[in-house]
Design a protein around this motif. Structure first.
Motif, PDB file in Angstrom:
ATOM      1  N   MET A   1       6.408 -12.749  29.005  1.00  0.00           N
ATOM      2  CA  MET A   1       6.979 -12.033  27.872  1.00  0.00           C
ATOM      3  C   MET A   1       5.855 -11.539  26.992  1.00  0.00           C
ATOM      4  O   MET A   1       4.907 -12.253  26.702  1.00  0.00           O
ATOM      5  CB  MET A   1       7.893 -12.953  27.074  1.00  0.00           C
ATOM      6  N   ALA A   2       5.957 -10.309  26.541  1.00  0.00           N
ATOM      7  CA  ALA A   2       4.920  -9.713  25.723  1.00  0.00           C
ATOM      8  C   ALA A   2       5.375  -9.682  24.276  1.00  0.00           C
ATOM      9  O   ALA A   2       6.469  -9.230  23.975  1.00  0.00           O
ATOM     10  CB  ALA A   2       4.632  -8.297  26.198  1.00  0.00           C
ATOM     11  N   PHE A   3       4.529 -10.157  23.395  1.00  0.00           N
ATOM     12  CA  PHE A   3       4.868 -10.146  21.982  1.00  0.00           C
ATOM     13  C   PHE A   3       3.872  -9.256  21.272  1.00  0.00           C
ATOM     14  O   PHE A   3       2.673  -9.504  21.271  1.00  0.00           O
ATOM     15  CB  PHE A   3       4.862 -11.568  21.424  1.00  0.00           C
ATOM     16  N   MET A   4       4.352  -8.192  20.657  1.00  0.00           N
ATOM     17  CA  MET A   4       3.496  -7.115  20.201  1.00  0.00           C
ATOM     18  C   MET A   4       2.823  -7.438  18.877  1.00  0.00           C
ATOM     19  O   MET A   4       3.424  -8.021  17.984  1.00  0.00           O
ATOM     20  CB  MET A   4       4.320  -5.834  20.047  1.00  0.00           C
ATOM     21  N   ILE A  13      -0.715  -5.332  24.096  1.00  0.00           N
ATOM     22  CA  ILE A  13      -1.510  -6.522  23.835  1.00  0.00           C
ATOM     23  C   ILE A  13      -0.575  -7.711  23.841  1.00  0.00           C
ATOM     24  O   ILE A  13       0.412  -7.745  23.106  1.00  0.00           O
ATOM     25  CB  ILE A  13      -2.235  -6.418  22.478  1.00  0.00           C
ATOM     26  N   TYR A  14      -0.844  -8.681  24.670  1.00  0.00           N
ATOM     27  CA  TYR A  14       0.034  -9.839  24.798  1.00  0.00           C
ATOM     28  C   TYR A  14      -0.556 -10.994  24.013  1.00  0.00           C
ATOM     29  O   TYR A  14      -1.747 -11.281  24.087  1.00  0.00           O
ATOM     30  CB  TYR A  14       0.193 -10.222  26.276  1.00  0.00           C
ATOM     31  N   THR A  15       0.270 -11.670  23.246  1.00  0.00           N
ATOM     32  CA  THR A  15      -0.236 -12.675  22.331  1.00  0.00           C
ATOM     33  C   THR A  15       0.252 -14.082  22.655  1.00  0.00           C
ATOM     34  O   THR A  15      -0.039 -14.995  21.939  1.00  0.00           O
ATOM     35  CB  THR A  15       0.187 -12.339  20.895  1.00  0.00           C
ATOM     36  N   ASP A  16       1.017 -14.239  23.715  1.00  0.00           N
ATOM     37  CA  ASP A  16       1.504 -15.564  24.063  1.00  0.00           C
ATOM     38  C   ASP A  16       1.516 -15.688  25.582  1.00  0.00           C
ATOM     39  O   ASP A  16       2.472 -15.301  26.241  1.00  0.00           O
ATOM     40  CB  ASP A  16       2.901 -15.799  23.498  1.00  0.00           C
ATOM     41  N   ALA A  17       0.447 -16.249  26.127  1.00  0.00           N
ATOM     42  CA  ALA A  17       0.290 -16.305  27.577  1.00  0.00           C
ATOM     43  C   ALA A  17       1.336 -17.196  28.234  1.00  0.00           C
ATOM     44  O   ALA A  17       1.626 -17.050  29.411  1.00  0.00           O
ATOM     45  CB  ALA A  17      -1.110 -16.830  27.923  1.00  0.00           C
ATOM     46  N   ARG A  18       1.950 -18.081  27.472  1.00  0.00           N
ATOM     47  CA  ARG A  18       2.956 -18.966  28.053  1.00  0.00           C
ATOM     48  C   ARG A  18       4.146 -18.187  28.574  1.00  0.00           C
ATOM     49  O   ARG A  18       4.876 -18.660  29.422  1.00  0.00           O
ATOM     50  CB  ARG A  18       3.441 -19.975  26.998  1.00  0.00           C
ATOM     51  N   PHE A  19       4.372 -16.979  28.046  1.00  0.00           N
ATOM     52  CA  PHE A  19       5.531 -16.206  28.433  1.00  0.00           C
ATOM     53  C   PHE A  19       5.135 -14.952  29.193  1.00  0.00           C
ATOM     54  O   PHE A  19       5.791 -13.927  29.110  1.00  0.00           O
ATOM     55  CB  PHE A  19       6.360 -15.844  27.198  1.00  0.00           C
ATOM     56  N   ALA A  20       4.035 -15.052  29.915  1.00  0.00           N
ATOM     57  CA  ALA A  20       3.593 -13.896  30.692  1.00  0.00           C
ATOM     58  C   ALA A  20       4.477 -13.658  31.903  1.00  0.00           C
ATOM     59  O   ALA A  20       4.423 -12.610  32.518  1.00  0.00           O
ATOM     60  CB  ALA A  20       2.144 -14.092  31.144  1.00  0.00           C
ATOM     61  N   GLY A  21       5.311 -14.637  32.253  1.00  0.00           N
ATOM     62  CA  GLY A  21       6.187 -14.472  33.394  1.00  0.00           C
ATOM     63  C   GLY A  21       5.504 -14.893  34.680  1.00  0.00           C
ATOM     64  O   GLY A  21       4.419 -15.470  34.696  1.00  0.00           O
ATOM     65  N   ASN A  27       9.307 -11.629  33.613  1.00  0.00           N
ATOM     66  CA  ASN A  27      10.179 -12.497  32.816  1.00  0.00           C
ATOM     67  C   ASN A  27      11.589 -12.591  33.354  1.00  0.00           C
ATOM     68  O   ASN A  27      12.448 -13.247  32.746  1.00  0.00           O
ATOM     69  CB  ASN A  27      10.248 -11.991  31.369  1.00  0.00           C
ATOM     70  N   LEU A  28      11.859 -11.952  34.483  1.00  0.00           N
ATOM     71  CA  LEU A  28      13.215 -11.901  35.002  1.00  0.00           C
ATOM     72  C   LEU A  28      13.854 -13.282  35.148  1.00  0.00           C
ATOM     73  O   LEU A  28      15.023 -13.462  34.770  1.00  0.00           O
ATOM     74  CB  LEU A  28      13.243 -11.148  36.337  1.00  0.00           C
ATOM     75  N   PRO A  29      13.142 -14.308  35.669  1.00  0.00           N
ATOM     76  CA  PRO A  29      13.793 -15.617  35.814  1.00  0.00           C
ATOM     77  C   PRO A  29      14.179 -16.261  34.485  1.00  0.00           C
ATOM     78  O   PRO A  29      15.007 -17.175  34.460  1.00  0.00           O
ATOM     79  CB  PRO A  29      12.720 -16.463  36.530  1.00  0.00           C
ATOM     80  N   ALA A  56      10.458  -7.448  36.623  1.00  0.00           N
ATOM     81  CA  ALA A  56      10.087  -6.931  37.944  1.00  0.00           C
ATOM     82  C   ALA A  56       9.251  -5.657  37.830  1.00  0.00           C
ATOM     83  O   ALA A  56       9.458  -4.693  38.559  1.00  0.00           O
ATOM     84  CB  ALA A  56      11.324  -6.692  38.787  1.00  0.00           C
ATOM     85  N   GLY A  57       8.309  -5.674  36.886  1.00  0.00           N
ATOM     86  CA  GLY A  57       7.400  -4.552  36.721  1.00  0.00           C
ATOM     87  C   GLY A  57       7.893  -3.467  35.789  1.00  0.00           C
ATOM     88  O   GLY A  57       7.148  -2.525  35.469  1.00  0.00           O
ATOM     89  N   ASN A  58       9.132  -3.540  35.320  1.00  0.00           N
ATOM     90  CA  ASN A  58       9.675  -2.552  34.403  1.00  0.00           C
ATOM     91  C   ASN A  58       9.562  -3.059  32.973  1.00  0.00           C
ATOM     92  O   ASN A  58       9.897  -4.219  32.692  1.00  0.00           O
ATOM     93  CB  ASN A  58      11.142  -2.260  34.734  1.00  0.00           C
ATOM     94  N   ARG A  59       9.097  -2.178  32.074  1.00  0.00           N
ATOM     95  CA  ARG A  59       8.892  -2.571  30.690  1.00  0.00           C
ATOM     96  C   ARG A  59      10.174  -2.419  29.890  1.00  0.00           C
ATOM     97  O   ARG A  59      10.805  -1.360  29.879  1.00  0.00           O
ATOM     98  CB  ARG A  59       7.798  -1.696  30.064  1.00  0.00           C
TER      99      ARG A  59
END
Length: 499
Positions: A1-4, A13-21, A27-29, A56-59
């Motif tokens: 998950m990307a948090f802007m 820019i991603y600020t929380d690597a725990r939710f990178a999927g 993040n689909l699952p 699945a690669g879609n933003r």
């Protein structure tokens, strides 16, 4: 998950690597298959009102406040008004004909022009006699058989829209055309639901030959069924006109000015059919939530009834001329749509051009989800948002209060109907339907909890549009005057017309 963050580059820019999927799926699952808007609201509470997901690669970007939704989807509607392409519902089921799913293109604009001409604020008052008749029948049958309230609400909404769209009168709600077209509505809601078909997540599956792709064979049959139905409805109106029938309808209006809209028969068939889809299920669902709110909040039912008694009295039914003096009715309707939105997750928009919003870079092709569940729970705009509080529309101490109360609250441009150029074209008709139904049910009925029976606050169906699963309650006529008025009205109108 990307948090802007407030900074941006050509990539997020991603600020929380725990939710990178996870690889490939992103993040689909983490996204629930049902009622995903509840999880999206939790993430908004934790990470802020604007965050992104990789599915699945879609933003995908989730918007969780009305201000951001209006800034983007309304204020920048020229680039935020397209739709993501969902192969199953857009291409296979609808053959790129259904306006609600079309990208922001010329065909969509032509269909929108037709729908606006038929259902705009200026056109809506002409349909009030039909709404009066159908709401009379709703009240009469609800009092006679309250256990079948779902049937009566569906017949009210379906009967109303069938009359408006095709000039067809519904008597029982069990007619084949009603069953068939409601089945089309429910099929669309099922097919378009997030995660319903793998091909929407992995469009590469469209390359599979039909013999290896059961979803293609299924879609072929579903498309032929709905297209045949839409065509038949138009052909029926053509035949009726040829036989001298003068019944007004959306379809008749199009046929009389066919060349001015630039739509062929199938395109117009889907445009008019879509108006049925938008009105039938959503109006019924909202009225079921209205009943739920009255069961849980008898204090507001009493206030509703006190207002109706003061304005209308007990010798006649409420009508549209009463609405300016019924702000409590309108507030309860609006609060119901806020508290339990029908399209709780919203219908996604697609950005067609790179954009920057408050330091956040949004690339072209991003799917924008205005999460109505979260938007309607924005604490700054809706204090005590989890609770049913119609006074937020009636008292000056609330941020949503507007005056004069002869005009406000109303549903014009309310977020429950979507945003910007994709806002529901039939909102003016829907507002009148909800107001007159709520007023007449409130005038004629008292609903209450059954002793020993728990009614859940949130036990809702799954799908794009949702309604409360059937619940039990007690319903009684408010007095003998109700039955007398209904009986007299039925006699005056030959047994059916309550206008």
């Amino acid at each position: 998950m990307a948090f802007m963050t407030r900074r941006y580059k050509r990539t997020m820019i991603y600020t929380d690597a725990r939710f990178a999927g996870v690889p490939i799926l992103g993040n689909l699952p983490q996204v629930p298959l049902t009622h995903s808007w509840l999880k999206f609201k939790q993430w908004a509470d934790q990470y802020g009102p604007l965050y992104s997901l990789s599915l699945a690669g879609n933003r995908h970007v989730v918007v969780s406040t009305e201000k951001i939704a209006n800034d983007l989807l309304r204020g920048r509607g020229n680039i935020y008004s397209s739709r993501p392409h969902l192969p199953m519902s857009c291409e296979l089921l609808s053959h790129n004909l259904r306006p609600v799913l079309l990208p922001y293109n010329d065909l969509w604009r032509k269909g929108r022009k037709l729908m606006h001409s038929l259902a705009s604020e200026s056109a809506a008052p002409a349909y009030e006699p039909v709404q009066m008749r159908e709401s009379f029948r709703l009240l009469k049958d609800l009092l006679a058989d309250p256990n079948n309230y779902e049937t009566w609400f569906e017949r009210f909404s379906a009967g109303l829209v069938l009359q408006l769209a095709y000039g067809k009168t519904v008597e029982t709600g069990d007619e084949p055309i009603v069953r068939d077209i409601l089945e089309v509505v429910h099929t669309l809601e099922r097919v378009i639901s997030p995660g319903a078909y793998l091909v929407d997540t992995f469009p590469i599956l469209m390359w599979l030959p039909k013999w290896l792709a059961p979803f293609k064979r299924e879609a072929d049959g579903l498309h032929q069924r709905e297209l045949s139905l839409f065509r038949k409805n138009i052909d029926d109106v053509r035949a009726e006109i040829a036989n001298g029938d003068q019944t007004p309808s959306f379809c008749r209006s199009w046929l009389e000015k066919e060349h001015s809209f630039g739509l062929n028969t199938d395109e117009a068939a889907y445009a008019i059919g879509t108006m049925f889809e938008a009105g039938a299920g959503t109006t019924a669902a909202a009225l079921m939530s209205f009943m739920l709110s009255m069961v849980h909040h008898p204090e507001w039912q009493r206030r509703l009834q006190q207002e109706l008694d003061a304005v209308v009295g007990n010798s006649r039914l409420p009508d549209f001329d009463d609405m300016p003096r019924l702000p409590t009715v309108r507030a309860i309707v609006k609060e119901t749509l806020r508290w339990r939105p029908v399209t709780a997750g919203g219908v996604p928009h697609q950005l067609i051009k790179d954009d920057v919003y408050e330091g956040v870079f949004l690339p072209a092709g991003t799917s924008i989800h205005a999460n109505q569940w979260a938007i309607h729970r924005d604490a700054a705009l809706y204090p005590d948002a989890e609770n049913f509080r119609p006074e937020r529309w009636l008292e000056p101490c609330w941020p949503t209060y507007r005056e004069p109360l002869t005009q406000f609250p109303n549903l014009q441009n309310f977020s429950a109907f979507g945003f910007g150029r994709r806002i529901c074209p039939g909102q003016a008709i829907a507002e009148r339907s909800l107001n007159i139904a709520a007023a007449r049910v409130g005038w004629g009925c008292t609903v209450s909890k059954l002793k020993g029976v728990e009614v859940p606050l949130y036990d809702y169906t799954t799908g794009l549009n949702v309604q409360p699963n059937k619940f039990r309650f007690n319903l009684e006529a408010r007095g003998t005057h109700v039955l007398k008025v209904l009986g007299d009205k039925a006699k005056d109108s030959g047994g059916s017309n309550g206008a």
